[in-house]
Design a protein around this motif. Structure first.
Motif, PDB file in Angstrom:
ATOM      1  N   ARG A 121      28.692  14.013  25.114  1.00  0.00           N
ATOM      2  CA  ARG A 121      28.283  12.709  24.822  1.00  0.00           C
ATOM      3  C   ARG A 121      27.467  12.105  25.860  1.00  0.00           C
ATOM      4  O   ARG A 121      27.912  11.107  26.456  1.00  0.00           O
ATOM      5  N   VAL A 122      26.613  12.999  26.375  1.00  0.00           N
ATOM      6  CA  VAL A 122      25.777  12.318  27.486  1.00  0.00           C
ATOM      7  C   VAL A 122      24.706  11.213  27.081  1.00  0.00           C
ATOM      8  O   VAL A 122      24.325  11.455  25.843  1.00  0.00           O
ATOM      9  N   GLN A 123      24.879  10.179  27.548  1.00  0.00           N
ATOM     10  CA  GLN A 123      24.255   8.985  27.050  1.00  0.00           C
ATOM     11  C   GLN A 123      22.918   8.977  27.442  1.00  0.00           C
ATOM     12  O   GLN A 123      22.602   9.237  28.547  1.00  0.00           O
ATOM     13  N   GLY A 124      21.924   8.312  26.357  1.00  0.00           N
ATOM     14  CA  GLY A 124      20.495   7.795  26.936  1.00  0.00           C
ATOM     15  C   GLY A 124      19.693   9.173  26.787  1.00  0.00           C
ATOM     16  O   GLY A 124      18.493   8.961  27.325  1.00  0.00           O
ATOM     17  N   ILE A 125      20.140  10.443  26.482  1.00  0.00           N
ATOM     18  CA  ILE A 125      19.234  11.554  26.793  1.00  0.00           C
ATOM     19  C   ILE A 125      18.317  11.746  25.507  1.00  0.00           C
ATOM     20  O   ILE A 125      18.783  11.013  24.270  1.00  0.00           O
ATOM     21  N   THR A 126      17.195  12.238  25.501  1.00  0.00           N
ATOM     22  CA  THR A 126      16.291  12.378  24.394  1.00  0.00           C
ATOM     23  C   THR A 126      16.193  14.073  24.458  1.00  0.00           C
ATOM     24  O   THR A 126      15.922  14.950  25.400  1.00  0.00           O
ATOM     25  N   VAL A 127      16.144  14.684  23.203  1.00  0.00           N
ATOM     26  CA  VAL A 127      16.234  16.076  22.720  1.00  0.00           C
ATOM     27  C   VAL A 127      14.824  16.422  21.831  1.00  0.00           C
ATOM     28  O   VAL A 127      14.857  15.597  20.997  1.00  0.00           O
ATOM     29  N   ILE A 128      14.049  17.196  22.611  1.00  0.00           N
ATOM     30  CA  ILE A 128      13.129  17.514  21.672  1.00  0.00           C
ATOM     31  C   ILE A 128      12.956  18.973  21.235  1.00  0.00           C
ATOM     32  O   ILE A 128      13.429  20.115  22.091  1.00  0.00           O
ATOM     33  N   THR A 129      12.970  19.255  19.712  1.00  0.00           N
ATOM     34  CA  THR A 129      13.339  20.761  19.303  1.00  0.00           C
ATOM     35  C   THR A 129      12.613  21.076  18.503  1.00  0.00           C
ATOM     36  O   THR A 129      12.043  20.157  17.578  1.00  0.00           O
ATOM     37  N   ASN A 130      12.236  21.993  18.234  1.00  0.00           N
ATOM     38  CA  ASN A 130      11.452  22.796  16.931  1.00  0.00           C
ATOM     39  C   ASN A 130      12.530  23.697  16.183  1.00  0.00           C
ATOM     40  O   ASN A 130      11.956  24.121  14.922  1.00  0.00           O
ATOM     41  N   ALA A 131      13.629  23.536  16.224  1.00  0.00           N
ATOM     42  CA  ALA A 131      14.836  24.321  15.343  1.00  0.00           C
ATOM     43  C   ALA A 131      15.257  23.580  14.497  1.00  0.00           C
ATOM     44  O   ALA A 131      15.925  22.286  14.620  1.00  0.00           O
ATOM     45  N   LEU A 132      15.411  23.916  13.427  1.00  0.00           N
ATOM     46  CA  LEU A 132      16.114  23.038  12.189  1.00  0.00           C
ATOM     47  C   LEU A 132      17.616  22.939  12.602  1.00  0.00           C
ATOM     48  O   LEU A 132      18.230  22.074  12.279  1.00  0.00           O
ATOM     49  N   ALA A 139      21.838  15.374  14.666  1.00  0.00           N
ATOM     50  CA  ALA A 139      21.282  14.235  13.841  1.00  0.00           C
ATOM     51  C   ALA A 139      22.116  13.289  13.842  1.00  0.00           C
ATOM     52  O   ALA A 139      21.576  12.087  13.922  1.00  0.00           O
ATOM     53  N   ASP A 140      23.471  13.589  14.286  1.00  0.00           N
ATOM     54  CA  ASP A 140      24.444  12.474  13.906  1.00  0.00           C
ATOM     55  C   ASP A 140      25.122  12.047  15.321  1.00  0.00           C
ATOM     56  O   ASP A 140      26.142  11.399  15.492  1.00  0.00           O
ATOM     57  N   CYS A 141      24.303  12.356  16.535  1.00  0.00           N
ATOM     58  CA  CYS A 141      25.079  12.300  17.770  1.00  0.00           C
ATOM     59  C   CYS A 141      24.719  10.882  18.079  1.00  0.00           C
ATOM     60  O   CYS A 141      23.548  10.502  18.471  1.00  0.00           O
ATOM     61  N   PRO A 142      25.634  10.169  18.528  1.00  0.00           N
ATOM     62  CA  PRO A 142      25.440   8.621  18.887  1.00  0.00           C
ATOM     63  C   PRO A 142      24.853   8.513  20.491  1.00  0.00           C
ATOM     64  O   PRO A 142      25.342   9.777  21.338  1.00  0.00           O
ATOM     65  N   GLY A 143      23.772   7.747  20.933  1.00  0.00           N
ATOM     66  CA  GLY A 143      23.396   7.398  22.078  1.00  0.00           C
ATOM     67  C   GLY A 143      22.463   8.566  22.383  1.00  0.00           C
ATOM     68  O   GLY A 143      21.944   8.729  23.833  1.00  0.00           O
ATOM     69  N   MET A 144      21.852   9.517  21.444  1.00  0.00           N
ATOM     70  CA  MET A 144      20.796  10.518  21.667  1.00  0.00           C
ATOM     71  C   MET A 144      19.656  10.056  20.891  1.00  0.00           C
ATOM     72  O   MET A 144      19.886   9.785  19.614  1.00  0.00           O
ATOM     73  N   THR A 145      18.553  10.454  21.463  1.00  0.00           N
ATOM     74  CA  THR A 145      17.375  10.396  20.523  1.00  0.00           C
ATOM     75  C   THR A 145      16.657  11.732  20.512  1.00  0.00           C
ATOM     76  O   THR A 145      16.701  12.455  21.348  1.00  0.00           O
ATOM     77  N   LEU A 146      16.401  11.989  19.231  1.00  0.00           N
ATOM     78  CA  LEU A 146      16.134  13.377  18.777  1.00  0.00           C
ATOM     79  C   LEU A 146      14.781  13.302  18.258  1.00  0.00           C
ATOM     80  O   LEU A 146      14.283  12.527  17.507  1.00  0.00           O
ATOM     81  N   ILE A 147      13.778  14.302  18.815  1.00  0.00           N
ATOM     82  CA  ILE A 147      12.302  14.265  18.501  1.00  0.00           C
ATOM     83  C   ILE A 147      12.176  15.675  17.744  1.00  0.00           C
ATOM     84  O   ILE A 147      12.342  16.796  18.560  1.00  0.00           O
TER      85      ILE A 147
END
Length: 261
Positions: A121-132, A139-147
Motif C-alpha cells: 500500500r505504498v501511497q502516491g505511486i504511479t504504475v505504467i504497464t502494458n500488461a493486462l 485496478a482497485d489499489c487505493p492511493g495508486m495511479t495506473l497508466i
C-alpha cells in the motif's frame, strides 16, 4: 521392505519423461496414479529429473524445459519457478518509494512485483504497464495511479506492443523500470523472443531513470532472439539464490548491483 532396483527407478523416470514430452507437463498426482508410488517418491523423481535438466519443476509437477528462443503462454510461465518469482517480486517492491513512477513490463515476475506493491500500500505511486494481468491486479489499489499502455494485443502474453504503445512511452517518464526477460547474457544483455516486445522494452528503458532486470536463475546466461538493450543500460539485477555465483560476480564487475532474493 526391499528398495526398488535402480533399473525400475530409471524405467519409471524414462516413462515420466515420455509423459512430459507428449503432454508438455506432468503432475505429481498423475505419477502417483500411473505408477502406484507414493507422493514422496513422485516428488523425488521430479526433483532428480529437474536436477539433471531433463525437465523444469513447477508447482505440483513439472514441464518441458523452456527454450529461450520460443515464446510461451503466460499461464505456463506463471507456474515455472513460482517460489523464486515471489521472492524476487517482494525484493523489487521494497525498492519503490512514495510518489515514485514505476514501469512494470509484461511478465509473471513483474506480476509478483505488482502484487507486493499492492500489499505494501505504498501511497502516491504511479504504475505504467502494458500488461493486462498487472493492470487488472492494480485496478482497485487505493492511493495508486495506473497508466495502461495500449496498442496491438499479443494474446500469448496478454500485453500490448507496437507503434502506438511505443509512441505513448515517448511521452512518459519514470523513476524505475522493472524489466522481465527471457534471457540475460553478459555479451548481449537482456533479450526476448518477440521483436515488437523488444522494441517496446527498449522504449521503456529510455523512459526510465534506471532499469532493474528481474529474472530467476533459469534466465541467466541465456540468449533469446531479440536484444532489448546493451548490458550497460542495466543498473540492477534481482534474481534468486540458485543463480550461478560466477555470473553474478561478472555482473558486479560490470558495476551492476546484484540482489539475491
Amino acid at each position: 521392505m526391499a528398495k526398488p532396483s535402480r533399473l525400475l527407478v530409471e524405467e519409471r523416470r524414462r516413462k515420466i519423461l515420455d509423459m512430459v514430452n507428449e503432454a508438455g507437463r506432468v503432475t505429481a498426482a498423475e505419477i502417483v496414479r500411473r505408477f502406484g508410488v507414493s507422493a514422496v517418491t513422485a516428488r523425488t523423481d521430479l526433483n532428480d529429473l529437474a536436477e539433471s535438466g531433463s525437465l523444469v519443476r513447477s508447482h505440483g509437477g513439472a514441464v518441458s524445459p523452456q527454450e529461450p528462443t520460443r515464446d510461451y503462454p503466460v499461464s505456463l510461465k506463471a507456474i515455472l519457478h513460482h517460489e523464486e518469482k515471489v521472492r524476487i517480486g517482494q525484493a523489487a517492491a521494497r525498492l519503490v518509494r512514495r510518489d515514485e513512477t514505476v514501469i512494470l513490463d509484461n511478465g509473471t515476475t513483474t506480476l509478483e512485483i505488482a502484487r507486493h506493491l499492492k500489499a505494501r500500500r505504498v501511497q502516491g505511486i504511479t504504475v505504467i504497464t502494458n500488461a493486462l494481468n498487472i493492470a487488472s491486479e492494480l485496478a482497485d489499489c487505493p492511493g495508486m495511479t495506473l497508466i495502461m499502455v495500449g496498442g496491438l494485443l499479443r494474446q500469448i502474453s496478454c500485453s500490448f506492443v507496437g507503434p502506438q504503445a511505443e509512441a505513448m512511452l515517448t511521452q512518459l517518464h519514470a523513476d524505475r523500470l522493472f524489466l522481465a526477460v527471457d534471457g540475460f547474457e553478459l555479451e548481449t544483455g537482456p533479450s526476448t523472443p518477440d521483436v515488437l516486445e523488444a522494441h517496446l522494452n527498449e522504449c521503456m528503458m529510455s523512459a526510465a531513470r534506471e532499469t532493474t532486470v528481474v529474472a530467476d536463475h533459469s534466465k541467466l546466461g541465456r540468449r533469446s532472439v531479440y536484444r532489448i538493450g546493451t548490458v550497460d543500460r542495466v543498473q540492477r539485477l534481482i534474481t534468486d539464490a540458485k543463480a550461478q555465483p560466477e555470473f553474478l560476480e561478472s555482473m558486479r564487475r560490470l558495476g551492476i548491483e546484484v540482489v539475491v532474493a
